[in-house]
Every structure is written in structure tokens, then in C-alpha cells.
Design an enzyme around this catalytic site. Structure first.
Site, PDB file in Angstrom:
ATOM      1  N   ASP A 182     -14.524  13.265  40.801  1.00  0.00           N
ATOM      2  CA  ASP A 182     -13.586  12.747  41.793  1.00  0.00           C
ATOM      3  C   ASP A 182     -14.142  11.435  42.336  1.00  0.00           C
ATOM      4  OD1 ASP A 182     -11.127  13.518  43.622  1.00  0.00           O
ATOM      5  OD2 ASP A 182     -12.667  12.696  44.953  1.00  0.00           O
ATOM      6  N   GLU A 201     -13.656   8.164  45.261  1.00  0.00           N
ATOM      7  CA  GLU A 201     -13.020   7.543  46.430  1.00  0.00           C
ATOM      8  C   GLU A 201     -13.043   6.041  46.196  1.00  0.00           C
ATOM      9  OE1 GLU A 201     -11.531   9.421  48.474  1.00  0.00           O
ATOM     10  OE2 GLU A 201     -12.434  11.287  47.780  1.00  0.00           O
ATOM     11  N   HIS A 243     -11.370  14.714  51.148  1.00  0.00           N
ATOM     12  CA  HIS A 243     -11.279  13.310  50.727  1.00  0.00           C
ATOM     13  C   HIS A 243     -12.659  12.664  50.633  1.00  0.00           C
ATOM     14  CE1 HIS A 243      -6.954  12.972  50.576  1.00  0.00           C
ATOM     15  NE2 HIS A 243      -6.854  13.531  51.768  1.00  0.00           N
ATOM     16  N   ASP A 259     -14.348  17.233  47.043  1.00  0.00           N
ATOM     17  CA  ASP A 259     -13.119  17.367  46.251  1.00  0.00           C
ATOM     18  C   ASP A 259     -13.427  17.818  44.829  1.00  0.00           C
ATOM     19  OD1 ASP A 259     -11.908  16.500  48.508  1.00  0.00           O
ATOM     20  OD2 ASP A 259     -11.021  14.678  47.665  1.00  0.00           O
TER      21      ASP A 259
END
Length: 594
Positions: A37, A39, A178, A183
């Protein structure tokens, strides 16, 4: 050249043999997944940057390792992104840059299957980073848990397939926040929950998992019970409707695995979905090995002409090029090779191919192209324009003697069955002349015409050679210490079997010979069947055990002309070339002097 006869030694280890696709399909419990994952500063991989990477490596439900790091995006993080993720400029100012993070992540994920929720977003950013750093993208398989969830779950179970919705549904131990590692951990639990659901739907390997993400109708999935009880062996499968009519015939090394894929979207063609909707049962036909399966498939398709099969459906549509039996023979495209004393070239796959081969031969040899009935005793009429441009020897007005014309016909007939060089030589001389004049495009056209003739002759000579052998016994290693065995009679597969590891092969060979089909040599087998047998015989490791007559090819046959048989130029498929050779570029005609 004549094939030698060998005794059967014990086959060596199978480490060098390539396994089939079905055999390479690892069960999901043995596959390593890296759930990742990211960001980022925004949603566009081309203009935004990564701010955090989190990944978890798992196999068989066990966590093998984790990867997490903030990334300095070298730009300001938008305020709304900081509010969403909690990552601020202050947090990333001392973090490593993407130039050091991406190589470290690729090393962490090496050899694993990547998993992500809404995978195009995360994989898109990783690919963009590799492009920016001039690093090659390794191209791993990717599984998208969002897509899997849409296929598995109904709206009655979850209102949407967001990670924040799926995590509590599957009782994930980590709540999505998040942040990349949180995540990723939540996605691991979602993945395991989805895989448990998929196991009940018959999805047990990576190919089936990836195939399941394709669009498939619910009607197809309801038919998955048709694959139950099928053997995990090579063979042929026949889909039948309620009346027992064959709908589709296929073949596989593993019948159970292949048929099961029709119900988990491995076959995405719309007509296959329609076929599965009509099917009421699947009949398996177990075979000794893949060659027997391929031959049985061809025979079944030719016999039943299932509506959903396309390939090999109409073998009777094959055509032949015939040198007619008359005072001055000509080339004619016919549908059948008869025992009428004429010479035939074929079988050719369709009318178009036959016409291209005929035109190429006319370029090299000035045979007449008219359909008039000509007489040996008198002039029939004045010659046509082809005689005026050197394209015909004008037998209609006595421009050539019957003996001279017969020599040209013999040149063509012998090229079909033996020495192809006299037919090719005039065209090769034309190539040299055009190349010397720097007319390279026209030289390429002539080269493609040679390819057309050579390939047609080579195919016929290969088929004729194996059909001329009354009985041929061959064997090849089965990859498990045993032997695959075949008995071929007059180009037709008469028997097939396997001598497993530790079983003496000669008694099996004797039994196959004793029970093999009786073949009438006057009835030619399907050309595709003989070609299938030839491909099997020509594989590395195949041994010719015994033959009732020499299996031989012409010493100067078309098979020697590897330059034209190899697919190494744009015109390698001569039947795709629809250009006409200009009159100015016609090759010098072949002549025979008595």
C-alpha cells in the site's frame, strides 16, 4: 535422408523438460504474496509523488516479513492529504528519497505476487517511479483485492468494496488508517478472507485466481459442478447440450483443471460463455498422452463439427493443385486428389493458398493458363497475350513440341515430390537481377513467391514421407522416467500408450501393435493429424523404435531450403501477401532443352 532405428534405453532425468502450464500452477497455499500500500501527494502517478510505502510478505497464512518507510517526495504535501493520512512535511524531511526506497522494495518483493487494494493506483505509482529512476519494472503478477471482492461478495453482504468496509467484514486485526503499513496489514486479512471464499468456488491456483477476476456470468459459475469428477489426466473433453449434441471439443494435459477454468472466467470469449450456458454435461475421454489427445480432438471436431469450434472444423475444404491429364497439361485447383494418373500438390488449406502457389509456379515455368482443349495433331487457335510476353510457350499454335512441353510438366511434378531446385532457380536468378538493379521491393516479392512454393512442397513431402511407411513405432520420455509410445500406420495414429517408470517398454510395444487400428493406406488421413504426429516425432528425445520401411525425405527436397522455410522476414507468411508481381518484374522462364 533416412531415419535410423533405435532400441529403447532408460530415459534420463526429467530436469530439462519443460512442464505444461497446468503442471506449473502452484496451489495458492504455496505462493508468496507481497501485499503493498502507498500513500502519495495526490492521485496522478505522472505528476504526484510517493510519501510512504508499506508492505507485508505472507505465504500460507503466515507473515514472513514487513516493509515500511516514509519517503521524501521533494515537494510540499497538500494540506488535505496531510489531514487524510497524518503525514506532514516535517515527518518526511529526513526520510529517504524514492531513489533508495524503490530498489529496496523491489528486492523485498522479488519473486512474489504483488497484491494491492485498487491495484492500478499503487502499481501505477511504482511503475512511474521505476521509469523516473531508469529501473526496469520486473513485471510481477498482480492481484487486486478490490476486483476479487466485487466478484465474490454481494451487495447484501457489503454495501461497497472499500478497504474500510471489507476490513471489519472479514474481522481484520488491523483497522485501516490511511497509513501504508496499517492498510497493507488490513489488506492481508481481506485477502485471506477472499481466498477462503474462492476455495469453495474451485479456485485453488494462481492462474485460476487471476482468471476469476475477469468478467464471467453467474450462469457460467452455476455450471462449475460439471467439472466435478473429471480425471486430472491428459485427454479430450466434450461439452454437450441437453440433447447430447457436442457443443465444443477441447484437449488438455489436465482435464479437471482445464474444464474448471471455464467456470472461473479463464475463458473470456463471449461465445464460450454462451456455450457454457447451453452445456448440460462434459464428457471426458482419457488419453495415454498429449499426442493421442490432440489426434482424438481433431477427429472429433471433423466428425461432429461442433458449433463453437472454429479450428479444424472442415478438413474437407482442403484443396489441391493438379497437373491435368491431357496432351498439354495445365495447373488446376481441385477439391479432391483422385487416382487418375495426374500429379497433385497438397493438401493446401484453402482456395487462396492454392491460387498463390499456382501463380508462383506460373512465374517460374511457362505452362499454359487457358482451359481450352488442345490437340497434338493440329493448331487450335492463335496464341493469347501471355505468349507475346513470354508467359506461355503457346502450344495452342505449335510454339512448342509435345516433348518440350512434357519436359516442363515433368519439372513441376518432380519439384512437388522431389528436387525443387529447378523450379526455384529461375526465381532466384530474378532476385539477383532485381537486387543488382536496386529494385529491392520487387526482389522481396519474388522471394516471397519462392517461399510460397517451397513451403507448399515441403509440407507435401513431409506428409507423403510418413504416409509411405506402413507401420512406424516411436517413443519419447514422459518426463517421469517412463516412455510415451505410439504406433503410426500410413500417417495415421493407430495406437498410443505409456510404459511407466520401471515397466519394461517392449511388452507394451508388442501389445500396442497387436491391438492397433487397421488402417487402409488408400484412405488418406487428415493432414492436420499427420502434421500433429510429425511435430511429436520431431521433438527432442523422440526415438524411432521400428519401421516397416525407411522413413525418408528427398535428398534435394524442399525441406533442405531452410532459408525459405524459416520465419525470418516480413514475407515469411506467403499467403498473406496479396500483391501482384508487375509484368516488368516477371522472372525469366524455365526452359528445358532436349
Amino acid at each position: 535422408m533416412t531415419a535410423a532405428t533405435h532400441r529403447l534405453p532408460h530415459p534420463g532425468p526429467s530436469g530439462g523438460l519443460q512442464l505444461s502450464f497446468d503442471e506449473l500452477a502452484e496451489p495458492l497455499r504455496d505462493i508468496t504474496f507481497v501485499v503493498v500500500d502507498l500513500e502519495t501527494t495526490g492521485g496522478a502517478a505522472a505528476s504526484d509523488a510517493i510519501t510512504e510505502v508499506g508492505a507485508v510478505k505472507v505465504r500460507g497464512g503466515q507473515v514472513l516479513g514487513e516493509f515500511q518507510t516514509l519517503v521524501d517526495p521533494r515537494r510540499s504535501i497538500p494540506a488535505f492529504v496531510s489531514v487524510l493520512t497524518g503525514i506532514t512535511d516535517t515527518m518526511v524531511v529526513s526520510a529517504p528519497t524514492i531513489s533508495s526506497v524503490v530498489p529496496a522494495f523491489l528486492e523485498f518483493a522479488r519473486g512474489a505476487i504483488l497484491v494491492a487494494h485498487n491495484a492500478p493506483f499503487d502499481i501505477g505509482f511504482l511503475k512511474a517511479a521505476c521509469t523516473e529512476l531508469a529501473l526496469p519494472w520486473p513485471g510481477p503478477a498482480v492481484v487486486d483485492t478490490a476486483v476479487l471482492a466485487r466478484r465474490v461478495l454481494t451487495r447484501d453482504e457489503v454495501p461497497n468494496c472499500k478497504l474500510a468496509t471489507l476490513a471489519p467484514f472479514f474481522r481484520a486485526t488491523t483497522r485501516p488508517t490511511h497509513r501504508a503499513l496499517d492498510d497493507a496489514r488490513a489488506t492481508v486479512d481481506v485477502l485471506h478472507g477472499l481466498l477462503e471464499r474462492l476455495g469453495n468456488l474451485g479456485v485453488h491456483s494462481l492462474p485460476e485466481l487471476r482468471a476469476f477476476t475477469a468478467q464471467v456470468s453467474e450462469a457460467q459459475r452455476r455450471k462449475r459442478h460439471l467439472a466435478e469428477g473429471l480425471p486430472a489426466r491428459p485427454g479430450v473433453y466434450v461439452f454437450r447440450d441437453a440433447k447430447g449434441t457436442p457443443l465444443y471439443v477441447g484437449t488438455s494435459r489436465n482435464l479437471r483443471s482445464r474444464v474448471r477454468q471455464y467456470f472461473v472466467a479463464s475463458e473470456t470469449r463471449s461465445r464460450m460463455g454462451e456455450m457454457v450456458g447451453l452445456a448440460e454435461r462434459v464428457d471426458p475421454i482419457e488419453c495415454a498422452h498429449t499426442l493421442e489427445a490432440q489426434v482424438r480432438e481433431l477427429r472429433l471436431i471433423a466428425a461432429h463439427k461442433p458449433r463453437y469450434n472454429r479450428r479444424s472444423k472442415f478438413p474437407e475444404r482442403a484443396v489441391w493443385l493438379k497437373l491435368t491429364v491431357e496432351p498439354f497439361p495445365r495447373l488446376s485447383v481441385v477439391r479432391e486428389a483422385r487416382d487418375d494418373g495426374a500429379s497433385y500438390l497438397g493438401p493446401l488449406r484453402n482456395q487462396r493458398q492454392a491460387e498463390v502457389v499456382r501463380d508462383a509456379i506460373h512465374d517460374a515455368v511457362p505452362l499454359r493458363q487457358c482451359s481450352d482443349r488442345l490437340s497434338l495433331r493440329r493448331v487450335v487457335r492463335a496464341a493469347c497475350v501471355l505468349a507475346g510476353i513470354g508467359r506461355c510457350d503457346a502450344p495452342c499454335e505449335g510454339g512448342t513440341t509435345p516433348q518440350q512441353y512434357a519436359a516442363l510438366v515433368g519439372l513441376v511434378a518432380s519439384a512437388w515430390t522431389g528436387d525443387v531446385r529447378p523450379l526455384v532457380a529461375p526465381l532466384e536468378a530474378r532476385i539477383a537481377a532485381l537486387s543488382a538493379a536496386q529494385r529491392y521491393e520487387q526482389a522481396g516479392v519474388v522471394r516471397d513467391r519462392i517461399t510460397t512454393v517451397v513451403r507448399a512442397c515441403a509440407r507435401m513431402q513431409r506428409l507423403s514421407a510418413v504416409r509411405a511407411v506402413g507401420e512406424l513405432v516411436a517413443a519419447r520420455p514422459d518426463g517421469h522416467g517412463g516412455w510415451e509410445l505410439v504406433v503410426v500406420r500410413a500417417g495415421r495414429l493407430a495406437a498410443a500408450g505409456v510404459a511407466a517408470r520401471g515397466v519394461p517398454p517392449w511388452p507394451v510395444v508388442d501389445a500396442l501393435r497387436a491391438t492397433a487400428d487397421v488402417v487402409d493406406p488408400s484412405h488418406a488421413p487428415l493432414a492436420e493429424e499427420t502434421e500433429c504426429i510429425l511435430r511429436w516425432l520431431e521433438q527432442d528425445g523422440t526415438r524411432l523404435v521400428d519401421a516397416s520401411a525407411p522413413w525418408a525425405m528427398p535428398a534435394f527436397g524442399a525441406g533442405r531450403m531452410s532459408t525459405y522455410l524459416a520465419a525470418d522476414h516480413p514475407g515469411a507468411d506467403p499467403f498473406r501477401d496479396r500483391r501482384r508481381l508487375p509484368m516488368a518484374a516477371r522472372p525469366a522462364r524455365a526452359t528445358v532443352t532436349g
